[in-house]
Write an enzyme that holds these catalytic residues in place. Structure first.
Site, PDB file in Angstrom:
ATOM      1  CG  HIS A 122      60.378  50.096  48.269  1.00 41.57           C
ATOM      2  ND1 HIS A 122      60.572  50.206  46.914  1.00 41.57           N
ATOM      3  CD2 HIS A 122      59.485  49.099  48.442  1.00 41.57           C
ATOM      4  CE1 HIS A 122      59.824  49.303  46.289  1.00 41.57           C
ATOM      5  NE2 HIS A 122      59.162  48.611  47.199  1.00 41.57           N
ATOM      6  CE  LYS A 227      53.223  49.903  48.780  1.00 40.26           C
ATOM      7  NZ  LYS A 227      53.476  48.494  48.515  1.00 40.26           N
TER       8      LYS A 227
END
Ligand SMILES: Cc1ncc(COP(=O)(O)O)c(C=O)c1O
Length: 414
Positions: A122, A227
């Site tokens: 990421h 998350k």
């Protein structure tokens, strides 16, 4: 005990929403997860009954808020198997935790030193290291991936990627695009053999599987609350206490100091050295409630459920003509994120048409542009499941896939 997905879904009122006439199929949990009622209630209770600033206020509410905040630190330490609560640093998200790692671990780096990351990261685990290398003159190198989206360890060995110049090796535990689960312990062994430190981005792993930092092989682990059923606004950096003690501060300000004089300051012990200013107090309380919720179901049960859902999804999707998977199709080496392209259809069109049928997915480069370029594609579409995902939602996904393919690419003749 059987896994009662409907009972779990009942804890998430948002999952009952409709999109027009379609039931919502929320398949964007790798982006952010939904929040169970207990997490929202814990935050509400904190603000309604215990709100005060931590560590500074010598009154009842200040003591309660401090106890709640430090209790959350201890709860999260327990959740990941940390040796002590002081190994937990609260940040605002995983990105801040990774920036903290780059700033502090990389403080003494200079020309000739090397930092190793991977092409499947990421952007949060690329950009901070690029900035570090620009500041210090160190060199950034990276692991490549195999065509099916695994870390290319053979190429790394042939290229001498990890060598006596390597100071830091950083990698994601599970890819947010490919779903690949990386062999962290193996990479850590290679890194430690040359004296390098290992930073692991656990953002896509900690929510989905049992985490034991004692056996992971990492020196630092970063992850993000939103998350894993927790609120936005909180992330975690775990580091071994003896390592944290050697690191300089990151941000300066209140509460991270020991003594401040006009000329210089001395700094508090970890974790406070790394927590400048008023911390995310209610968010920490919410994250602790999320850990209770996840542990109440059991991380092993959650992982088994997601494994079954991913297997079901891959079986269905791989049978669809025109479906192009990015990443490993072997369910044993992957997490629940499934990224794909539909032959000839732009991911934004895919997203829009799926949304019109209630299926929430994500399209774009998922903050992993180098990885997409490595695969020769601009972007992809990602469906990601979690503990509350049902096979009916996967059926809706597969139906939307065929519908979209036939709408935009009628040559498949659906
Ligand atoms: C693998 C990975 N690392 C880091 C992040 C960044 O998380 P945050 O936006 O909470 O900082 C994400 C979020 O998508 C991610 O998937």
């Amino acid at each position: 005990m059987t896994y009662d997905v409907e009972a779990i879904r009942a804890e998430f009122p948002i999952l009952q929403r409709q999109v027009g006439d379609w039931p919502l199929a929320y398949l964007d949990s790798a982006n952010t997860s939904q929040k169970p009622r207990v997490v929202v209630e814990a935050i509400e209770e904190h603000y309604l009954r215990h709100n005060a600033n931590v560590a500074r206020a010598m009154h009842m509410l200040g003591a309660e808020a401090t106890e709640a905040y430090e209790g959350a630190r201890a709860r999260i330490a327990q959740f990941i198997g940390a040796a002590r609560p002081e190994e937990i640093v609260f940040t605002k998200n995983a990105s801040e935790a990774l920036n903290l790692a780059a700033h502090t671990l990389g403080a003494g780096l200079g020309p000739g030193d090397e930092v190793v990351t991977t092409v499947m990261e990421h952007h949060s685990n690329i950009v901070p290291w690029q900035m570090l290398c620009e500041r210090t003159g160190a060199t950034l190198r990276w692991f490549d991936v195999t065509p099916d989206g695994r870390l290319d360890l053979d190429k790394a060995e042939a290229d001498g990627l990890i060598n006596e110049r390597t100071r830091i090796v950083t990698l994601t535990w599970v890819s947010n695009v490919l779903g690949t689960r990386n062999p962290v312990a193996k990479v850590a062994e290679l890194a430690h053999a040359v004296g390098a430190k290992v930073v692991v981005d656990g953002s896509q792993a900690v929510p989905h599987q049992r985490t034991d930092v004692a056996s992971l092989g990492a020196d630092i682990l970063a992850f993000t609350g939103h998350k894993m059923c927790g609120p936005t606004g909180i992330g975690v950096l775990w580091g071994r206490h003896d390592l944290l003690e050697t690191l300089p501060p990151f941000l300066g300000g209140g509460e991270m100091i020991e003594i401040v004089e006009m000329e210089r300051s001395t700094f508090a012990a970890p974790p406070y050295r790394f927590e400048a200013g008023t911390p995310p107090i209610a968010q920490a309380v919410g994250l602790a409630a999320a850990c209770d919720f996840l542990d109440g179901i059991g991380l092993d049960a959650i992982e088994a459920h997601e494994h079954a859902i991913t297997e079901y999804a891959l079986d269905k999707l791989l049978a669809i003509d025109g479906f192009q998977l990015l990443g490993p199709s072997d369910v044993y080496e992957r997490g629940p994120a499934i990224s794909f392209n539909i032959d000839g259809v732009h991911p934004h069109d895919v997203m829009q048409l799926f949304d019109s049928r209630g299926v929430a997915i994500r399209g774009g480069h998922h903050c992993a542009r180098p990885l997409h370029r490595r695969f020769g594609v601009q972007s992809s579409t990602r469906a990601s499941s979690y503990l509350y995902t049902t096979t009916a939602e996967i059926d809706a996904l597969a139906d939307a896939m065929v519908y979209t393919r036939d709408y935009f690419a009628p040559r498949f003749g659906g």
